[in-house]
Design an enzyme around this catalytic site. Structure first.
Site, PDB file in Angstrom:
ATOM      1  N   HIS A 150      -3.564   2.963 -14.459  1.00 22.16           N
ATOM      2  CA  HIS A 150      -4.681   2.663 -15.360  1.00 22.16           C
ATOM      3  C   HIS A 150      -4.113   2.177 -16.689  1.00 22.16           C
ATOM      4  O   HIS A 150      -3.185   2.785 -17.239  1.00 22.16           O
ATOM      5  CB  HIS A 150      -5.496   3.930 -15.650  1.00 22.16           C
ATOM      6  CG  HIS A 150      -6.238   4.481 -14.474  1.00 22.16           C
ATOM      7  ND1 HIS A 150      -7.566   4.225 -14.250  1.00 22.16           N
ATOM      8  CD2 HIS A 150      -5.839   5.286 -13.460  1.00 22.16           C
ATOM      9  CE1 HIS A 150      -7.964   4.864 -13.147  1.00 22.16           C
ATOM     10  NE2 HIS A 150      -6.929   5.512 -12.648  1.00 22.16           N
ATOM     11  N   HIS A 207      -1.903   3.169  -8.331  1.00 22.45           N
ATOM     12  CA  HIS A 207      -2.365   2.255  -9.379  1.00 22.45           C
ATOM     13  C   HIS A 207      -2.075   2.852 -10.745  1.00 22.45           C
ATOM     14  O   HIS A 207      -2.062   4.071 -10.919  1.00 22.45           O
ATOM     15  CB  HIS A 207      -3.853   1.948  -9.228  1.00 22.45           C
ATOM     16  CG  HIS A 207      -4.725   3.168  -9.105  1.00 22.45           C
ATOM     17  ND1 HIS A 207      -4.851   3.867  -7.925  1.00 22.45           N
ATOM     18  CD2 HIS A 207      -5.494   3.821 -10.014  1.00 22.45           C
ATOM     19  CE1 HIS A 207      -5.681   4.887  -8.111  1.00 22.45           C
ATOM     20  NE2 HIS A 207      -6.067   4.889  -9.379  1.00 22.45           N
ATOM     21  N   ASN A 244      -2.911   8.701 -11.781  1.00 23.78           N
ATOM     22  CA  ASN A 244      -3.424   9.925 -11.165  1.00 23.78           C
ATOM     23  C   ASN A 244      -2.762  10.115  -9.805  1.00 23.78           C
ATOM     24  O   ASN A 244      -2.639   9.165  -9.031  1.00 23.78           O
ATOM     25  CB  ASN A 244      -4.949   9.840 -11.012  1.00 23.78           C
ATOM     26  CG  ASN A 244      -5.666   9.931 -12.342  1.00 23.78           C
ATOM     27  OD1 ASN A 244      -5.254  10.689 -13.221  1.00 23.78           O
ATOM     28  ND2 ASN A 244      -6.734   9.168 -12.513  1.00 23.78           N
ATOM     29  N   THR A 293      -9.128   9.063  -6.778  1.00 22.56           N
ATOM     30  CA  THR A 293     -10.203   8.715  -5.832  1.00 22.56           C
ATOM     31  C   THR A 293      -9.815   7.564  -4.923  1.00 22.56           C
ATOM     32  O   THR A 293     -10.357   7.442  -3.827  1.00 22.56           O
ATOM     33  CB  THR A 293     -11.500   8.345  -6.583  1.00 22.56           C
ATOM     34  OG1 THR A 293     -11.227   7.280  -7.489  1.00 22.56           O
ATOM     35  CG2 THR A 293     -12.057   9.539  -7.336  1.00 22.56           C
ATOM     36  N   HIS A 323       0.827  -1.206   0.000  1.00 29.59           N
ATOM     37  CA  HIS A 323       0.000   0.000   0.000  1.00 29.59           C
ATOM     38  C   HIS A 323       0.863   1.260   0.000  1.00 29.59           C
ATOM     39  O   HIS A 323       1.521   1.559   1.002  1.00 29.59           O
ATOM     40  CB  HIS A 323      -0.921  -0.013   1.224  1.00 29.59           C
ATOM     41  CG  HIS A 323      -1.831   1.163   1.290  1.00 29.59           C
ATOM     42  ND1 HIS A 323      -3.061   1.193   0.658  1.00 29.59           N
ATOM     43  CD2 HIS A 323      -1.682   2.363   1.885  1.00 29.59           C
ATOM     44  CE1 HIS A 323      -3.636   2.359   0.887  1.00 29.59           C
ATOM     45  NE2 HIS A 323      -2.816   3.092   1.625  1.00 29.59           N
ATOM     46  N   HIS A 358      -4.456   4.187  -3.235  1.00 29.86           N
ATOM     47  CA  HIS A 358      -3.514   3.067  -3.310  1.00 29.86           C
ATOM     48  C   HIS A 358      -2.952   3.172  -4.727  1.00 29.86           C
ATOM     49  O   HIS A 358      -3.713   3.047  -5.704  1.00 29.86           O
ATOM     50  CB  HIS A 358      -4.245   1.730  -3.083  1.00 29.86           C
ATOM     51  CG  HIS A 358      -3.381   0.515  -3.178  1.00 29.86           C
ATOM     52  ND1 HIS A 358      -3.334  -0.446  -2.196  1.00 29.86           N
ATOM     53  CD2 HIS A 358      -2.537   0.091  -4.141  1.00 29.86           C
ATOM     54  CE1 HIS A 358      -2.500  -1.409  -2.541  1.00 29.86           C
ATOM     55  NE2 HIS A 358      -2.006  -1.101  -3.745  1.00 29.86           N
TER      56      HIS A 358
END
Ligand code: 5GP
Ligand code: ZN
Length: 113
Positions: free
Chosen positions: A103, A101, A88, A96, A48, A99
């Site tokens: 895309h 990530h 992002n 939003t 995380h 954690h």
């Protein structure tokens, strides 16, 4: 390593259902719940981190690892003519889920940036 309140940590643990398309000891890739393209996957490290700036030098190795795996995962999931990667970071980017990530968007001609 994982955060009890984080939705992506829940997916990694298997507590929250998700359509996983790839998983190994370091990362997990699953379909976005609200796809913004014909193919929309999310690649997450199995540790995380909220933001890139939280990562130390050795922790950042996971990013290179993930970028090394993504081309084959993208191709196997319908991105055989290219794809776009987006990370992002923070509110102005509309992040939003905090954690980290990546895309993976593709499966169709994407709009210009
Ligand atoms: P962000 O805006 O933080 O870069 O992207 C978060 C993404 O996670 C969004 O595209 C959103 O649709 C997706 N998402 C949020 N909650 C869930 C969930 O519970 N399961 C899945 N598969 N995707 C989720
Ligand atoms: Zn998490």
């Amino acid at each position: 390593m994982l955060d009890g309140k984080c939705v992506f940590c829940g997916i990694i643990r298997g507590d929250i259902p998700a359509a996983k398309v790839y998983e190994d000891e370091k990362m997990c890739v699953f379909k976005d719940l609200e796809p913004k393209a014909a193919v929309h996957l999310l690649a997450v490290p199995k540790t995380h981190f909220k933001l890139l700036e939280e990562m130390g030098d050795s922790e950042r190795e996971i990013l290179a690892y993930m970028l090394g795996k993504i081309p084959q995962i993208a191709r196997q999931n319908g991105c055989d003519n290219g794809y776009r990667l987006i990370i992002n970071q923070g509110d102005d980017a509309g992040q939003t889920v905090f954690h980290l990530h990546i895309h993976i968007l593709g499966g169709e001609k994407l709009g210009e940036m």
